[in-house]
Design a protein around this motif. Structure first.
Motif, short mmCIF file in Angstrom:
data_model
loop_
_atom_site.label_atom_id
_atom_site.label_comp_id
_atom_site.label_asym_id
_atom_site.label_seq_id
_atom_site.Cartn_x
_atom_site.Cartn_y
_atom_site.Cartn_z
N LEU B 116 0.73 -1.25 0.06
CA LEU B 116 -0.04 0.01 0.05
C LEU B 116 0.82 1.08 0.09
N ILE B 117 2.02 1.24 0.72
CA ILE B 117 2.96 2.30 0.82
C ILE B 117 3.49 2.44 -0.63
N PHE B 118 3.87 1.37 -1.26
CA PHE B 118 4.43 1.52 -2.78
C PHE B 118 3.24 2.23 -3.60
N THR B 119 2.12 1.66 -3.38
CA THR B 119 0.89 2.10 -4.22
C THR B 119 0.66 3.75 -4.35
N VAL B 120 0.48 3.82 -2.88
CA VAL B 120 0.26 5.49 -2.67
C VAL B 120 1.65 6.38 -3.34
N ALA B 121 2.76 5.97 -2.95
CA ALA B 121 3.69 6.73 -3.12
C ALA B 121 4.50 6.70 -4.25
N LEU B 122 4.12 5.50 -5.11
CA LEU B 122 4.99 5.25 -6.42
C LEU B 122 3.63 5.66 -7.65
N ALA B 152 4.46 8.39 2.57
CA ALA B 152 4.82 7.19 3.41
C ALA B 152 3.75 7.63 4.92
N THR B 153 3.76 8.67 5.36
CA THR B 153 3.18 9.04 6.73
C THR B 153 1.61 8.93 6.36
N VAL B 154 1.25 9.55 5.16
CA VAL B 154 -0.37 9.49 4.91
C VAL B 154 -0.67 8.25 4.79
N THR B 155 0.05 7.26 4.30
CA THR B 155 -0.20 5.87 3.87
C THR B 155 -0.59 5.22 5.21
N LEU B 156 0.36 5.45 6.14
CA LEU B 156 0.49 4.91 7.40
C LEU B 156 -0.97 5.08 8.24
N ALA B 157 -1.15 6.68 8.07
CA ALA B 157 -2.48 7.20 8.66
C ALA B 157 -3.74 6.82 8.14
N LEU B 158 -3.59 6.38 6.87
CA LEU B 158 -4.87 5.85 6.22
C LEU B 158 -5.06 4.45 6.62
N ILE B 159 -4.00 3.68 6.78
CA ILE B 159 -4.31 2.43 7.28
C ILE B 159 -4.80 2.21 8.93
N TYR B 160 -3.96 3.22 9.65
CA TYR B 160 -4.42 3.07 11.48
C TYR B 160 -5.64 4.04 11.29
N GLY B 161 -6.09 4.78 10.45
CA GLY B 161 -7.40 5.16 10.48
C GLY B 161 -8.54 4.28 10.26
N ALA B 162 -8.16 3.32 9.61
CA ALA B 162 -9.15 2.29 9.27
C ALA B 162 -9.22 1.44 10.68
N TYR B 163 -8.04 1.26 11.37
CA TYR B 163 -8.13 0.43 12.44
C TYR B 163 -8.99 1.15 13.68
N MET B 164 -8.67 2.41 13.63
CA MET B 164 -8.96 3.51 14.70
C MET B 164 -10.30 3.47 14.27
N ALA B 165 -11.06 3.46 13.22
CA ALA B 165 -12.55 3.52 12.84
C ALA B 165 -13.31 2.49 13.83
N GLU B 166 -12.49 1.21 13.65
CA GLU B 166 -13.30 0.18 14.45
C GLU B 166 -13.18 0.54 16.12
N LYS B 219 6.57 1.99 15.77
CA LYS B 219 7.33 0.72 15.03
C LYS B 219 7.26 0.65 13.34
N ASP B 220 6.05 0.79 12.94
CA ASP B 220 5.56 0.92 11.41
C ASP B 220 6.37 2.09 10.89
N THR B 221 6.65 3.03 11.50
CA THR B 221 7.34 4.16 10.81
C THR B 221 8.70 3.40 10.12
N SER B 222 9.13 2.37 10.60
CA SER B 222 10.32 1.94 10.18
C SER B 222 10.09 1.52 8.49
N LEU B 223 8.93 1.39 8.14
CA LEU B 223 8.42 1.25 6.84
C LEU B 223 8.97 2.26 5.98
N LEU B 224 8.84 3.45 6.57
CA LEU B 224 9.27 4.66 5.73
C LEU B 224 10.77 4.29 4.98
N SER B 225 11.66 3.58 5.55
CA SER B 225 12.99 3.13 5.15
C SER B 225 12.90 2.76 3.59
N VAL B 226 11.61 2.05 3.30
CA VAL B 226 11.74 1.50 1.82
C VAL B 226 11.46 2.58 0.68
#
Ligand SMILES: Nc1ncnc2c1ncn2[C@@H]1O[C@H](COP(=O)(O)OP(=O)(O)O)[C@@H](O)[C@H]1O
Ligand SMILES: [Mg+2]
Lengths: 253, 283
Positions: B116-122, B152-166, B219-226
């Motif tokens: 998802l990060i690749f999809t959004v960013a690239l 990448a930050t926005v992608t993380l937010a999108l993902i966690y936003g969905a978890y937080m919605a629940e 922890k998942d901000t480590s994915l920003l490294s990609v």
């Protein structure tokens, strides 16, 4: 803004042909007609599940009737142009489970709607709250949280919370059913006093003593229908319907 | 049970339960895991301080801390807004809003984070930015360029936003309907009832899992490294790759994450305990 009904009814509350069906199959209320005059006290009795709560909740639209007309103080509740929040502010409701706001103090419970709905200033709202708390006999509990109060005290706060809005009508749904026996009287006393001051009240209760002392009329509901309405002493002494007789045989002894 | 007469106890426990608890030796209930982790962290700290290779890794990697923290806080804040909106949206009376919210939640939760990060960013950002910038320029006279870090930050937010919605939805639904009915009966509007009556009570159920999500985002901000964002993990990768000191590099990276996450979860535990203490006695 709220709209007035065209008819010049003198009733404070008027239910005409009101039915409520849940999930298309559960006929909780069936074709109920009920007029409540200003200052009148009507007590509703009936077996569990007979539709008493649903009738009551149709009066402030906590349940929306599937059929019929409801007017309160001249406002047609089912008219889409009626501002239902405006009407609800005029109709106090007291619940079996009190439903105080647990995160707020007693005082905040009573001032919240005064300020947000009535637009009263903080000091004005507090003044009204203290006056109503004094009336229900627990001014010293203003700063307590609901969890620190007994059931009887919580219910009296709930009554004070409704009265602080200066309602024209008060609805009570089994206000003493969740209370320990020794606390029933303190709540009924407040209700009796309210009735004697001329408040228009509709009360669902199993307290026949209260019905005798305060009710102008008693309505017996069974299976969603009003079977019989009349002065309480008359219905107690001489029920005209077999269903009414059977019910009183079970609860009076 | 036992033949002896129980001494008068002020505890409200049954005799049997009290005895079982009393008989447990201290070493049975002692938090060994905490002591063990503390010991490992102390040992790691000593390595970093005393050994030159580790010290060098630390010097190279620790500047990434601020990026990691900034990304965490930004992603958390955006996710909070998205989560609250989507959580309440799922409870909306409006069928359109309800279904948009539900679609977002289900869709996002079904895709792993990395693709998802690749999809959004690239893909999504590059392919839409021309059009969006054209519009923005026409309407407001501004354009934007989203950095890889922000994508990448926005992608993380999108993902966690969905978890937080629940989380928000569950929290709101945990408040008894009688509370809403009481609010509405007093003439409060839907919105006023939500704000003054329901949400404050829902927070009790919402705050602890939100805290866990904060740690998870960290922890998942480590994915920003990609995407080459120079946060802690990326700096660890670079250090290791350029010096071939993989052991030192990833040792320091792990040490920093451990300190942050353990510190936060201790903080969270204190907060939670304080909240349950306040709640005691509430029905
Ligand atoms: N929200 C609801 N959904 C479905 N059925 C309901 C609902 N509320 C009440 N009912 C049903 O309607 C009938 C009347 O309920 P109620 O008015 O609560 O009775 P009472 O207050 O006299 O005990 C019961 O059969 C009850 O199960
Ligand atoms: Mg009922």
């Amino acid at each position: 803004m709220a709209t007035y009904a065209d008819s010049g009814t003198t009733s404070m509350i008027s239910l005409r042909g009101v039915s409520k069906t849940f999930d298309k199959t559960i006929h909780a209320v069936v074709d109920v007609d009920l007029e409540v005059a200003e200052g009148e006290v009507v007590v509703i009795v009936g077996p569990s599940g007979s539709g008493k709560s649903t009738v009551l909740r149709c009066i402030n639209l906590l349940e929306v009737p599937t059929e019929g007309f409801v007017t309160v103080d001249g406002f047609e509740l089912l008219n889409p142009r009626t501002d239902i929040d405006h009407v609800r502010a005029e109709v106090g409701m007291v619940f079996q489970q009190f439903n105080l706001f647990p995160h707020l103090t007693v005082l905040e419970n009573i001032t919240l709607a005064q300020r947000k709905v009535r637009g009263r200033s903080r000091s004005e709202a507090i003044e009204v709250a203290v006056r109503q708390l004094t009336r229900v006999g627990i001014p010293e509990k203003a700063d307590a949280f609901p969890r620190q109060l007994s059931g009887g005290q919580q219910q009296r706060v709930a009554i004070a919370r409704s009265l602080a809005m200066d309602p024209k009508v008060m609805l009570f749904d089994e206000p003493t059913s969740a209370l320990d026996p020794e606390m029933v009287k303190e709540v009924l006393d407040v209700m009796l006093e309210l009735a004697s001051e001329g408040m228009t009240m509709v009360v669902v209760t199993h307290e026949m003593g209260f019905a005798k002392a305060a009710a102008d009329r008693l309505a017996f509901i069974d299976e969603g229908e009003i079977v019989e309405v009349g002065p309480p002493e008359e219905i107690f002494a001489n029920p005209r319907h077999e269903r009414t007789r059977a019910f009183f045989d079970k609860i009076l002894y | 049970m036992g033949g002896e007469v129980a001494t008068k106890s002020t505890r409200h426990q049954t005799e049997g339960a009290a005895r079982v608890r009393d008989e447990k030796p201290w070493w049975d209930t002692f938090p060994w895991w905490g002591a063990f982790i503390a010991a490992v962290l102390a040992w790691m700290a000593v390595q970093i301080i005393t050994q030159d290779d580790y010290a060098l890794a630390w010097e190279r990697i620790i500047p990434g801390l601020s990026l990691t923290l900034v990304a965490t806080i930004e992603a958390f804040a955006i996710a909070l807004l998205l989560g609250l909106t989507a959580g309440m949206g799922q409870l909306s009376r409006n069928v359109v809003i309800r279904n948009i919210a539900r679609t977002y939640v289900e869709f996002i939760r079904g895709i792993p984070m990395l693709p998802l990060i690749f999809t959004v960013a690239l893909i999504i950002v590059p392919e839409t930015s021309d059009y969006v910038n054209q519009r923005l320029d026409a309407w407001f006279g501004v354009t934007y360029k989203l950095s890889f870090q922000m994508r990448a930050t926005v992608t993380l937010a999108l993902i966690y936003g969905a978890y937080m919605a629940e989380i928000f939805r569950g929290g709101i639904q945990s408040v008894p309907p009688g509370q809403t009915e009481a609010g509405r009966s007093l003439g409060l509007t839907r919105r006023q009832t939500m704000r003054s009556v329901v949400l404050p009570q829902a927070m009790r159920a919402i705050i602890p899992p939100l805290g866990n999500d904060f740690i998870a985002i960290l922890k998942d901000t480590s994915l920003l490294s990609v995407l080459g964002v120079l946060e802690i993990t990326q700096r660890g990768r670079q250090f290791s790759a350029s010096t071939f000191k993989f052991r030192e590099g990833y040792f320091v990276v792990s040490f920093i994450y451990l300190c942050l996450t353990l510190g936060l979860s201790i903080l969270l535990g204190v907060l939670e305990r304080r909240m349950t203490r306040d709640r005691k006695g509430e029905r």
